[in-house]
Enzyme design. Structure first.
Site, PDB file in Angstrom:
ATOM      1  N   ASP A  26      40.310  72.325  27.024  1.00  0.00           N
ATOM      2  CA  ASP A  26      39.627  73.023  28.105  1.00  0.00           C
ATOM      3  C   ASP A  26      38.116  72.903  27.863  1.00  0.00           C
ATOM      4  O   ASP A  26      37.674  72.607  26.738  1.00  0.00           O
ATOM      5  CB  ASP A  26      40.068  74.489  28.124  1.00  0.00           C
ATOM      6  CG  ASP A  26      39.479  75.263  29.293  1.00  0.00           C
ATOM      7  OD1 ASP A  26      39.491  74.723  30.416  1.00  0.00           O
ATOM      8  OD2 ASP A  26      38.999  76.390  29.079  1.00  0.00           O
ATOM      9  N   ASP A  28      35.173  75.101  29.783  1.00  0.00           N
ATOM     10  CA  ASP A  28      34.456  76.379  29.813  1.00  0.00           C
ATOM     11  C   ASP A  28      35.045  77.331  28.783  1.00  0.00           C
ATOM     12  O   ASP A  28      36.237  77.647  28.812  1.00  0.00           O
ATOM     13  CB  ASP A  28      34.564  77.016  31.203  1.00  0.00           C
ATOM     14  CG  ASP A  28      33.827  76.218  32.268  1.00  0.00           C
ATOM     15  OD1 ASP A  28      32.633  75.968  32.077  1.00  0.00           O
ATOM     16  OD2 ASP A  28      34.456  75.843  33.274  1.00  0.00           O
ATOM     17  N   ASP A 225      40.893  78.637  25.560  1.00  0.00           N
ATOM     18  CA  ASP A 225      40.433  79.997  25.249  1.00  0.00           C
ATOM     19  C   ASP A 225      41.127  81.047  26.100  1.00  0.00           C
ATOM     20  O   ASP A 225      40.910  82.234  25.888  1.00  0.00           O
ATOM     21  CB  ASP A 225      38.928  80.110  25.471  1.00  0.00           C
ATOM     22  CG  ASP A 225      38.547  80.029  26.952  1.00  0.00           C
ATOM     23  OD1 ASP A 225      38.986  79.071  27.626  1.00  0.00           O
ATOM     24  OD2 ASP A 225      37.836  80.931  27.439  1.00  0.00           O
TER      25      ASP A 225
END
Length: 343
Positions: A26, A28, A225
């Site tokens: 990922d 961001d 995250d």
């Protein structure tokens, strides 16, 4: 024990970068936040890449094109080609192309990433409900997206035009904190129309399919995250995952996670790609040991004894919490235990 944080994929001391052929990362909250590289990301990814691991960047953010994302990563010191970037815009464009004829008009509520992905699939992006669209597609348009774009979507959907969304992430991390994501914008249209979109982004299967088709990964490791997108997406795709604590997930959310939100591994940041994590062991008293810490579920709370590395304590707590929670999220009070770790 129900799914608990594992230490190594095969019992060896190898780093994760040696055990998996491709990291599906990922962006961001993992590689960067607000446009700036997260601490240790650049060096960790360089080491993983130099060791032979393929790095692919998988994002639910449909705003930017793969070329733009690759250029940004390269500027940050992470050499990347457009072919290494997979976006939810590409996944939703593939789904629309499978359901509509070539050349069909699609009303775009979002940014350039959606327009480029639609053209790649032989579809024609349009800007108004008066352009006779055959579909509406909605993706993150950034903070400058005019309110009138939502009205255009509503006008078309009210006529029975099918509605697609690249993803439904309610929030997106940035340099100043957590901001509304595409999911919040999708809710505006949903409330106004009563309609439901077809969604493709993480954690749903179309995004995993798009990623595997484009990367050819055989032993992928999802790195993210967010529990409800990255980790659940790995769960749905039946692949392993690494949660890094540089984005939106905190310790309390991790401990309360239901089975589909439980990562295989957890680490502070992307340095976790390069290490074999210490073992979590159960003991005869029902506790779980990692490093110098022992975690137990006692009454209405989780307890933590010992000392040592913060992440070892968190891994022990995960094993205790997830075992106590079983197939549900753990509802035990974890506040005191996390406070001991400074989390």
């Amino acid at each position: 024990m129900s799914r608990s944080v594992r230490t190594r994929p095969d019992g060896s001391g190898r780093g994760l970068n040696e055990a998996y052929d491709t990291a599906l990362l990922d962006l961001d909250g993992v590689v960067y936040a607000g446009g700036n590289a997260i601490a240790h990301a650049v060096d960790s990814l360089a080491t993983a890449r130099d060791g032979g691991m393929h790095l692919a960047y998988v994002t639910n953010n449909a705003l930017r094109t793969p070329d733009a994302v690759a250029a940004h990563l390269t500027e940050l010191g992470i050499p990347t080609g457009a072919e290494d970037v997979i976006t939810s815009a590409q996944a939703v464009a593939r789904l629309i192309a499978e359901q509509l004829p070539s050349g069909a008009r699609v009303l775009v509520i979002g940014g350039e990433g959606l327009r480029v992905a639609l053209r790649e699939r032989g579809l024609e992006p349009v800007e108004s409900a008066e352009d006779d669209p055959a579909a509406v597609v909605q993706g993150f348009g950034g903070p400058e997206l005019p309110w009138g774009r939502f009205a255009e979507a509503c006008y078309a959907i009210a006529r029975g035009v099918p509605w697609y969304a690249s993803n439904t992430d309610l929030t997106i991390p940035g340099a100043r904190g957590i901001a509304p994501g595409n999911g919040a914008a999708v809710e505006v249209v949903r409330i106004a129309t009563g309609a439901e979109p077809q969604v493709t982004g993480k954690p749903l299967p179309p995004m995993h399919r798009e990623t595997i088709l484009r990367t050819g990964a055989r032993r992928p490791l999802v790195v993210g995250d967010r529990l409800d997108t990255d980790i659940e997406g790995a769960f749905n795709g039946e692949v392993d995952s690494l949660l890094v604590l540089t984005g939106v997930t905190d310790g309390a959310q991790l401990l309360a996670a239901p089975p589909q939100h439980r990562p295989t591994y957890v680490d502070a940041d992307l340095r976790g790609l390069l290490t074999g994590q210490p073992e979590v062991m159960g003991d005869a008293e029902g506790g779980f040991r990692c490093g110098g810490w022992t975690a137990t579920a006692a009454g209405e709370r989780l307890e933590l004894d010992g000392e040592g590395a913060v992440l070892d304590g968190l891994r022990a707590l995960c094993a205790a919490a997830w075992t106590a929670g079983g197939e549900r999220g753990c509802g035990l009070d974890s506040g005191k235990a996390l406070a001991r770790l400074g989390l």
